[in-house]
Write a protein that holds these residues in place. Structure first.
Motif, PDB file in Angstrom:
ATOM      1  N   GLU A  70     106.853 108.856  66.875  1.00  0.00           N
ATOM      2  CA  GLU A  70     108.015 107.914  66.659  1.00  0.00           C
ATOM      3  C   GLU A  70     107.531 106.774  65.591  1.00  0.00           C
ATOM      4  O   GLU A  70     106.616 106.115  65.819  1.00  0.00           O
TER       5      GLU A  70
ATOM      6  N   HIS B 151     119.375 100.603  65.389  1.00  0.00           N
ATOM      7  CA  HIS B 151     118.011 101.034  64.709  1.00  0.00           C
ATOM      8  C   HIS B 151     118.171 102.171  63.685  1.00  0.00           C
ATOM      9  O   HIS B 151     119.096 102.650  63.696  1.00  0.00           O
TER      10      HIS B 151
ATOM     11  N   ASN C 103     109.315 110.192  78.373  1.00  0.00           N
ATOM     12  CA  ASN C 103     109.368 109.270  77.274  1.00  0.00           C
ATOM     13  C   ASN C 103     108.560 107.865  77.354  1.00  0.00           C
ATOM     14  O   ASN C 103     108.986 107.339  78.349  1.00  0.00           O
ATOM     15  N   GLU C 104     107.404 107.397  76.717  1.00  0.00           N
ATOM     16  CA  GLU C 104     106.947 106.311  77.061  1.00  0.00           C
ATOM     17  C   GLU C 104     106.845 105.965  78.388  1.00  0.00           C
ATOM     18  O   GLU C 104     107.301 105.041  78.781  1.00  0.00           O
TER      19      GLU C 104
HETATM   20  C1  GAL Z   1     110.696 103.905  71.407  1.00  0.00           C
HETATM   21  C2  GAL Z   1     111.577 104.800  72.361  1.00  0.00           C
HETATM   22  C3  GAL Z   1     112.685 105.419  71.395  1.00  0.00           C
HETATM   23  C4  GAL Z   1     113.525 104.261  70.887  1.00  0.00           C
HETATM   24  C5  GAL Z   1     112.408 103.528  69.923  1.00  0.00           C
HETATM   25  C6  GAL Z   1     113.059 102.509  69.383  1.00  0.00           C
HETATM   26  O1  GAL Z   1     109.893 102.945  72.157  1.00  0.00           O
HETATM   27  O2  GAL Z   1     110.763 106.037  72.554  1.00  0.00           O
HETATM   28  O3  GAL Z   1     113.365 105.994  72.464  1.00  0.00           O
HETATM   29  O4  GAL Z   1     113.861 103.372  71.752  1.00  0.00           O
HETATM   30  O5  GAL Z   1     111.506 103.077  70.815  1.00  0.00           O
HETATM   31  O6  GAL Z   1     112.096 101.743  68.441  1.00  0.00           O
END
Ligand code: GAL
Length: 695
Positions: A315, A366, A158-159
């Motif tokens: 995302e 979030h 992930n990222e």
């Molecule tokens: C992204 C990440 C997610 C979550 C999201 C929150 O950077 O991949 O797991 O943390 O941000 O905005």
């Protein structure tokens, strides 16, 4: 590199649906909730759930143990409901046991300080122990689920973003350098180690650029950026190959952060089957704020260019995020609009972080598709409505966005120009890139991004906002492009260094100077933060100025009107060979940059998608569809030359369409609501057919 080869997402004819879904973290919830999740996913039209991104400690509670039972049940539930699975390897967040038993897997920062567990991403990318555990869990997942009928896509890690300066990293860095330079003599030459007595006498002496007394060798620092990106890429490729071996034909992706400095996005995209990105523009931003929809558009254009076709929005937030100092929700309609903006600019998938809002942990505030307020909330209603609308847009899936303009962007140049010891610390590469892209976006001049060594012949106009470092191949390519009839608009402080960050003879590459009609750049004259300079055309400019000496035949379009360079040229135009080359030695204010790019585009024969749009109205053509988006606060009426049908409403508009605040229309000249008139070619949309994508 992607810029040179066949990019991902190319050449697979399909009839798809747009993907819609999000990160699903069932391990945070009791099994009763899973049934509710699946019921509501169906209700919302979700067709893809990304499972397992952060589930390593649940899957492998202690070294070598496996607990797959819960995941078996989750995948079955999703499958029964007809929801596809994007299965993640959980390797972005090693369990605490790894850091505790194998402290050498924990990264160290430039000061040698350990970065501990208790958050996420705490791994040294060079650690063989981390890599081995990561490979084993990925392999076991792939063995177990590689043939699962719900599986549509692999999501690796992930990222990817971790950097490390530990001793293991030092060993790995040396191996990478040996590969690059072969001999110490070549390394000493490339790094210019005659300066400050930095000559290396043995490979063992070389370390990552750790905290030092004063400025670090810039070529060493540049190589370390390259190495750090490559070290992470090796982690991705190792897992990719393991899962691919157990599920041939299932595409593989990893999600990028938007315009992120830590990964060379061109090299990475070339290793992916499908390119995906996470985008979180600021909902509190005004319509013309670079942090708002302009940021979304930039990231979307970049991702489409990396993908060379359709891509995935992996995302975004359904409403508020939790990482800004003040986190405002998205007002009614904004989530829909930004989702459709991504589709307009080439996305075949609109996904979110995350499906159900967590009640614990660092991201409990979030937003999510299913928020704490539940299924009767405003957010869930909007999510469900969006799901239905994306269903109506299935004809868009796989179609392409064509651009006549290429904006050149390169991580090498970014890394090199961002280091200390330059003429100005106020020079911010991504901000300059964004200013130029925004000036194009604001007038619906559709642009791709391209690597500086990419083939440019297909573009009518090439824009270089600021590329401090350019290779010989890139300079030769630009030269051939312009002399062959292309239009180049080139920003300041470009073509200064070679691939080793060595200043070119004469201060700016001679080929580029000849092309631009610049005899000499006597000196860089950066402006103080916040300082502006008037130009002779009455506009103002900021960030930078240059003491230029144009060649005889070069036209001065605008000169500096004040300050030490008063009377000297600021913006010039030359006509080498068959082409046109503009040089912009400062950062003009936005209206001036817009006007300049519009003039250059007209000269190059590039027209905006629709002429004369009100500020804040975005128009993009994707395949046979015309997307219109109103980012203004007030409603706007957009004239149309001939009747169009809005796929979102089914209404036909004869000679104009009115869009309210956050309004969007997806217009088709045809009255058939779903039949595309171009051949869709997306590996991404193939995913939701459940079909086998071709390699
Ligand atoms: C992204 C990440 C997610 C979550 C999201 C929150 O950077 O991949 O797991 O943390 O941000 O905005």
């Amino acid at each position: 590199m992607a810029a040179h080869g066949n990019g991902p997402g190319m050449g697979v004819a399909t009839r798809g649906r747009l993907l819609f879904g999000g990160d699903y973290n069932p391990e945070q919830w009791p099994p009763e909730t899973w049934h509710d999740d699946v019921r509501l996913m169906k209700d919302a039209g979700v067709n893809l759930a990304t499972v397992g991104v952060f589930s390593w400690a649940t899957l492998e509670p202690r070294p070598g143990a496996r607990d797959f039972g819960w995941l078996d049940r989750v995948l079955e539930l999703l499958h029964e409901a007809g929801i596809g699975v994007c299965l993640a390897t959980p390797t972005a967040s090693p369990p605490p046991w790894m850091g505790s038993r194998h402290p050498e897997t924990l990264p160290r920062d430039e000061n040698g300080t350990v970065v501990w567990y208790g958050s996420r991403n705490q791994f040294c990318p060079s650690s063989p122990v981390y890599r081995d555990y990561a490979r084993r869990i990925a392999e076991d997942l792939a063995r177990r689920y590689g043939g699962h009928p719900a599986l549509r896509l692999w999501h690796i890690g992930n990222e990817y973003c971790t950097s490390c300066w530990c001793d293991e990293t030092a060993r790995h860095f040396r191996a990478w350098l040996r590969e690059r330079y072969a001999t110490l003599a070549a390394l000493n030459e490339a790094w210019g180690t005659a300066f400050w007595s930095q000559r290396y006498d043995s490979w063992e002496e070389i370390i990552p650029p750790r905290r030092a007394q004063y400025l670090i060798n810039p070529a060493q620092a540049l190589d370390f950026r390259r190495f750090s990106s490559d070290a992470l890429l090796e982690c991705f490729v190792a897992e990719r190959d393991v899962v691919a071996a157990h599920s041939p034909g299932t595409p593989v992706t990893t999600n990028f952060m938007p315009l992120f400095a830590g990964q060379d996005g061109w090299r990475w995209a070339a290793e992916e089957d499908v390119v995906s990105v996470d985008v979180y523009p600021d909902p509190a931003a005004a319509p013309d704020d670079p942090a708002g929809p302009a940021h979304g558009a930039l990231v979307q254009d970049l991702t489409r260019s990396q993908a060379r076709g359709p891509w995935m929005l992996m995302e975004q937030a359904a409403s508020a995020v939790n990482f800004r100092p003040v986190n405002r929700p998205k007002p009614e309609g904004l989530m829909r609009q930004w989702s459709l903006q991504a589709v307009a600019r080439g996305a075949d998938a609109v996904c979110f972080f995350q499906w159900r809002a967590s009640r614990q942990g660092s991201e409990k505030f979030h937003s999510a598709m299913l928020p704490h307020a539940g299924e009767h909330s405003r957010t869930f209603r909007q999510v469900r409505d969006l799901g239905a609308e994306l269903g109506a847009l299935s004809g868009v899936a796989g179609t392409r966005v064509e651009a006549d303009i290429a904006v050149l962007h390169d991580w090498d140049a970014w890394w090199a120009s961002g280091q200390p010891g330059r003429p100005s610390a106020a020079l911010d590469y991504p901000a300059v890139l964004a200013a130029w892209h925004q000036a194009l976006w604001e007038q619906s001049l559709t642009a791709d991004f391209a690597h500086p060594e990419a083939r440019l012949a297909g573009y009518r106009m090439v824009v270089v906002p600021q590329l401090y470092l350019l290779t010989d191949a890139a300079l030769d390519g630009l030269d051939a492009y312009v002399r062959g009839g292309g239009t180049l608009v080139c920003g300041f402080f470009t073509g200064v260094a070679d691939a080793d960050d060595r200043v070119r003879e004469g201060g700016v590459d001679a080929r580029l100077r000849r092309l631009l009609g610049i005899a000499r750049v006597h000196e860089w004259w950066p402006l103080a933060e916040g300082e502006t300079l008037r130009l002779t055309d009455g506009s103002a400019a900021s960030v930078w100025s240059e003491d230029l000496e144009p060649a005889d035949a070069t036209e001065t379009v605008a000169a500096y009107a004040e300050g030490p360079l008063a009377g000297r040229p600021a913006i010039t135009r030359a006509t080498p060979g068959e082409g046109t080359a503009w040089y912009v030695s400062t950062l003009p204010e936005r209206p001036t940059l817009r006007a300049l790019l519009a003039q250059a585009a007209r000269g190059a024969g590039v027209a905006p998608v629709l002429p004369g749009l009100a500020p804040g109205v975005e128009a993009v053509r994707r395949g046979a569809f015309l997307f219109l988006l109103n980012h203004r606060r007030e409603q706007v009426t957009i004239p149309l030359q001939h009747p169009h049908t809005d796929l979102l409403t089914g209404h036909t508009h004869a000679d104009g369409i009115t869009l309210g605040r956050y309004g969007v229309a997806v217009l088709s000249a045809s009255t058939n609501r779903t039949t595309p008139t171009t051949t869709p070619t997306s590996k991404v949309s193939r995913i939701c057919d459940g079909g086998e994508p071709s390699p």
